[in-house]
Design an enzyme around this catalytic site. Structure first.
Site, mmCIF file in Angstrom:
data_model
loop_
_atom_site.group_PDB
_atom_site.id
_atom_site.type_symbol
_atom_site.label_atom_id
_atom_site.label_comp_id
_atom_site.label_asym_id
_atom_site.label_seq_id
_atom_site.Cartn_x
_atom_site.Cartn_y
_atom_site.Cartn_z
ATOM 1 N N ASN A 1 17.528 101.652 81.480
ATOM 2 C CA ASN A 1 18.507 101.940 80.422
ATOM 3 C C ASN A 1 19.809 102.470 81.011
ATOM 4 O OD1 ASN A 1 16.702 101.208 78.434
ATOM 5 N ND2 ASN A 1 16.227 103.300 77.794
ATOM 6 N N HIS B 1 23.263 85.900 65.972
ATOM 7 C CA HIS B 1 22.216 86.893 66.215
ATOM 8 C C HIS B 1 21.156 86.888 65.124
ATOM 9 C CE1 HIS B 1 20.734 91.201 66.673
ATOM 10 N NE2 HIS B 1 20.630 90.733 67.904
#
Length: 685
Positions: free
Chosen positions: A45, A430
Site C-alpha cells: 500500500n 469502471h
C-alpha cells in the site's frame, strides 16, 4: 463549496487507513501468518501511495502558482513524510513481534548471522548454484547517473573495502523475479520446526564472493534501498494513434519517470547514501524514508508457511445458480443477489459458460476492468464466439497497474473474434455490467449483471462485493444502453432506472441526500447509511454536513480515504464514520436512504470521489426486491453494530473518529453474515 468547510487532506486520511492495516499486524488475536501477510499489504500500500498520491502532491507543488500555494503543498508533503516515518517505526516493532510469535509456533525467519554450520553450508551451496548466476552488480562511483532502476525491484547499495585500503561503491538488484524471496533451509535441531531465510540475507552471507574474482576484497557490506516512481500515464490526445500503442508507449515512459521516493536502510553509511541520492538525481520535493534492513515487505503477502491453524478459517462459499438447471429459467423465477466472498463467483462463470452454448442466446456484452490470471470469464467469451454469438468486451486499458495485463487480454479476445472496445476517450470505464440478449418466443429478452466488483475469480475470494443477476427488462434495457453509449459516444441515452456517470450519478445522489434534508427539516424521520471505499468529493461532503445540521442521522462505513470530519459539534454532530479492515477487503459501494419509510437501496461501482462521479463511466442501480433490500440492510447493520463501539481516535485526524474493528468484532459479524446468507438460501429452497 464554501472555502471554510472543513476537509481533512485525503492523503493523510489514506495514511490513517494504512495505519489501520498496521493495527492488524499488531493485533495478537489475528492469526500470526495473516499478520505476516498484513505486513506485506501495509508495505505494498505504501509503495502505491508514493507512486500515485504523493506523486500528485509533488506535481502540484512543482507547478504551484505563487508562494502561498507552493508552501501549502510543501507543508502537506512534510506532514506526509513525518507520518510515514512514524508508521515505519511502528512497522519495524510489529515485524519483530511477529517474528517472535512465529518462533513460538516453530516457524523461524533467520538472518545470515543466526545460521548454524549445517545451515550455512546449505546457504553457500544455494548461493553458488542458484543465486550467483542471477546477480549483475554495477559500480556507481565511476558514472554520472544511476542506470535505469526498476521500481518494483529492491537493490543493494554495496560498500567495498579493498586490500590496499581503498574503497569502491556498487549496486545490485535482488533477483526476486527469478528466485523466491523466502527460501526454506534445514532446521537447526527439531525436525518439526520450519526455517526460512530471505534471499537478501543469502546474498549478504556470501557477498564478497560476488566480487572476489575481480577485486581484492577485504570486506563488503550491503544496504538495501528501493525507489518509487511517478505512476501517472501521459497518453496525450493523438487521434490518429491506436489507443493500445499509446498506452504501451506511456507504460515505457512510466519506467523512466522521475523517482519520487527513496526508501533505504538507515544504517547505510552517509558517504554511500549521499552517492546514491546524487546518482539518482532526486529533487527537492522528493521523499526520503529511512528504514530497516528489509524493504519490499510486500513479498510477505505471499508468505506461505504450511500451517492452516495459523491462518483465518474461510467458510465454503455458497453456490447460487448451480449448473443442474438452466440459469435463465432460474433468473426468470427470481433475481439473484450475491455477496462475495460468502457466495461463490461460480455463479458468474456458470452464467457465461451457459450463455456461450445456449442456442437462444444471440449476444453477450461485458465490461472488463481487472480479470484473473487464468480467467474463466475470458475463456467463456472466447467459446461464445466459437458458438456464433456476437460478443463485445469493453476492456479498460487504463486500469492502473493492470495496463499490460489488459493489453494482453484485449489482444487475446480480439484474435478470437470478440469485438473489443477500448473504453471512452477521456473517461475510464469502471462499471461492472453484463448484458445477455436471448431470443425467447420471437422476442428479445435481456439478462443482466450489475455489480460493485470486478469479474475476477481471484479477488472474489477475498473482496466483499455485491452482484445482482436479473431478468428485469427495464434494468436490462438500461444496461444495454450503457454499452451503446460506450460504443457510440456521440449518443446520450435516456436511462429509466439507473444513474450513470459522468452525467446522472452526481445529480441523483445529491437529490437523494436533499430529500432526506427536506424530510428532517419538516420534522420527519430521515437517515442516510453509506458504505464506500473513499469519501473525498467536496460537494458530497458539504451535503452530508448540511444533512447533519438538519438532523439527518448519517452513518458511513468507509474503508480508505475520508475527507469528512465527523462527530464535531456544530458541524457534523449526527455523522458517525467507521472503517472495517479485516480478513476480507471491503470493496462494495452501498447507499441507503430512509426515504420517508419507503427505503431506497442503491448499489454502485462508484465511490464518492470526483473522479468516479465526473470522469468515469460508473453505474448506480436500485435494489427493488424486498428480500434483497432486507439482506443488504441486515449485512450493513451487522457490520455496524459489531464495530461502532470500537473507537480509535487518530490524533492526526483532528476530531475525526474512524473506528477500526476491535478484537474479534468483525470476525463475529462475518460469521453472522455467512450464517444469515446460508439460512436465506435454505429458506428459498
Amino acid at each position: 463549496m464554501p472555502n471554510n468547510t472543513p476537509l481533512y487532506p485525503k492523503e493523510l486520511s489514506w495514511l490513517s487507513f494504512n495505519e489501520r492495516v498496521l493495527q492488524e499486524v499488531e493485533d495478537e488475536s489475528v492469526p500470526v501468518i495473516e499478520r505476516v501477510r498484513f505486513l506485506g499489504i501495509f508495505s505494498s500500500n505504501l509503495d502505491e501511495f508514493y507512486r500515485v498520491r504523493v506523486a500528485d502532491v509533488r506535481r502540484l507543488a512543482a507547478f504551484a502558482k505563487g508562494p502561498e500555494q507552493r508552501d501549502r503543498f510543501r507543508e502537506l508533503l512534510n506532514r506526509i513524510n513525518e507520518k510515514v516515518l512514524r508508521l515505519q517505526h511502528r512497522s519495524f516493532a510489529a515485524y519483530s513481534k511477529v517474528l517472535a510469535d512465529l518462533d513460538r509456533h516453530q516457524i523461524h525467519i533467520v538472518n545470515e548471522d543466526q545460521l548454524c554450520e549445517r545451515q550455512l553450508s546449505f546457504v553457500e551451496n544455494y548461493f553458488h548454484d542458484e543465486v550467483l548466476p542471477e546477480l549483475e552488480p554495477f559500480f556507481i562511483d565511476d558514472r554520472d547517473t544511476m542506470p535505469l532502476l526498476n521500481e518494483v525491484s529492491i537493490y543493494f547499495a554495496i560498500y567495498l573495502r579493498l586490500e590496499d585500503g581503498s574503497e569502491r561503491f556498487a549496486a545490485m538488484e535482488i533477483p526476486t523475479d527469478n528466485l523466491p524471496r523466502f527460501v526454506t533451509i534445514p532446521p537447526r535441531r527439531d525436525r518439526q520446526e520450519k526455517v526460512y531465510i530471505v534471499l537478501d540475507n543469502i546474498i549478504r552471507a556470501c557477498l564478497a564472493e560476488v566480487f572476489r574474482n575481480v577485486l581484492p576484497i577485504k570486506s563488503a557490506q550491503a544496504y538495501m534501498f528501493k525507489i518509487s516512481r511517478d505512476a501517472e500515464l501521459e497518453l496525450g490526445e493523438y487521434i490518429t494513434q491506436n489507443i493500445v500503442d499509446r498506452v504501451t508507449k506511456s507504460l515505457k515512459k512510466r519506467k523512466q519517470a522521475d523517482p519520487v521516493r527513496l526508501a533505504y536502510d538507515a544504517s547505510m553509511p552517509e558517504v554511500l547514501l549521499q552517492l546514491v541520492k546524487k546518482k539518482l538525481k532526486m529533487g527537492r520535493y522528493d521523499s526520503y524514508t529511512p528504514g530497516g534492513r528489509y524493504h519490499n515487505s510486500k513479498d510477505f503477502m505471499a508468505f506461505a508457511a504450511d500451517s492452516a491453524r495459523l491462518c483465518y478459517k474461510r467458510p465454503k462459499p455458497i453456490l447460487i445458480l448451480p449448473r443442474g438447471e438452466s440459469v435463465f429459467d432460474q433468473l426468470r423465477r427470481r433475481d439473484q443477489l450475491l455477496y462475495y466472498p460468502y457466495h461463490s463467483f461460480r455463479a458468474i462463470t456458470n452464467l457465461l459458460i451457459s450463455a456461450a452454448i445456449d442456442p437462444q442466446v444471440r449476444e453477450i456484452r461485458i465490461n472488463l476492468y481487472r480479470v484473473a490470471k487464468n480467467s474463466r470469464v475470458v475463456a467463456a467469451l472466447v467459446n461464445a464466439v466459437r458458438n456464433n454469438k456476437r460478443v463485445t468486451a469493453v476492456v479498460e486499458l487504463q486500469a492502473r497497474f493492470d495496463e499490460l495485463a489488459n493489453i494482453h487480454w484485449s489482444n487475446e479476445l480480439r484474435d478470437a473474434g470478440v469485438n473489443v472496445i477500448y473504453g471512452v476517450p477521456g473517461l475510464k470505464v469502471h462499471c461492472k455490467l453484463i448484458s445477455i440478449l436471448r431470443q425467447e418466443g420471437g422476442e428479445r429478452v435481456y439478462y443482466s449483471h450489475l455489480g460493485t466488483g470486478n469479474f475476477n475469480e481471484s479477488t472474489a475470494r477475498v473482496y466483499c462485493d455485491f452482484s445482482l443477476l436479473t431478468s428485469d427488462q427495464g434494468l436490462g434495457q438500461d444496461v444495454y444502453q450503457v454499452f451503446e453509449f460506450i460504443q457510440y459516444t456521440h449518443q446520450r441515452p435516456t436511462y429509466n432506472y439507473i444513474a450513470v456517470s459522468p452525467y446522472t450519478n452526481r445529480p441523483a445522489l445529491i437529490a437523494a441526500i436533499d430529500r432526506e434534508i427536506e424530510a428532517a427539516e419538516a420534522g420527519r424521520e430521515a437517515a442516510l447509511f453509506f458504505k464506500c471505499n473513499n469519501l473525498v468529493d467536496s460537494q458530497v461532503v458539504e451535503r452530508l454536513y448540511r444533512a447533519s445540521a438538519a438532523g439527518v442521522r448519517v452513518r458511513i462505513i468507509v474503508r480508505s480515504m475520508c475527507s469528512l470530519v465527523c462527530e464535531t459539534s456544530g458541524l457534523s454532530d449526527n455523522i458517525e464514520v467507521i472503517s472495517l479492515v479485516d480478513k476480507y477487503l471491503e470493496h462494495a459501494r452501498v447507499y441507503l436512504f430512509h426515504n420517508d419509510g419507503d427505503p431506497q437501496v442503491w448499489l454502485s461501482s462508484a465511490d464518492l470521489m470526483t473522479r468516479n462521479l465526473d470522469h468515469r463511466v460508473e453505474v448506480t442501480f436500485p435494489i427493488t426486491d424486498e428480500m434483497h433490500r432486507d439482506s443488504i440492510k441486515k449485512i450493513m447493520e451487522l457490520q455496524w453494530s459489531d464495530n461502532h463501539k470500537a473507537r480509535v481516535l487518530d490524533a492526526e485526524q483532528s476530531n475525526t473518529r474512524i473506528a477500526n474493528r476491535g478484537t474479534g468484532r468483525d470476525l463475529r459479524a462475518q460469521d453472522a453474515i455467512y450464517t444469515y446468507l446460508k439460512r436465506q438460501k435454505l429458506s428459498e429452497q
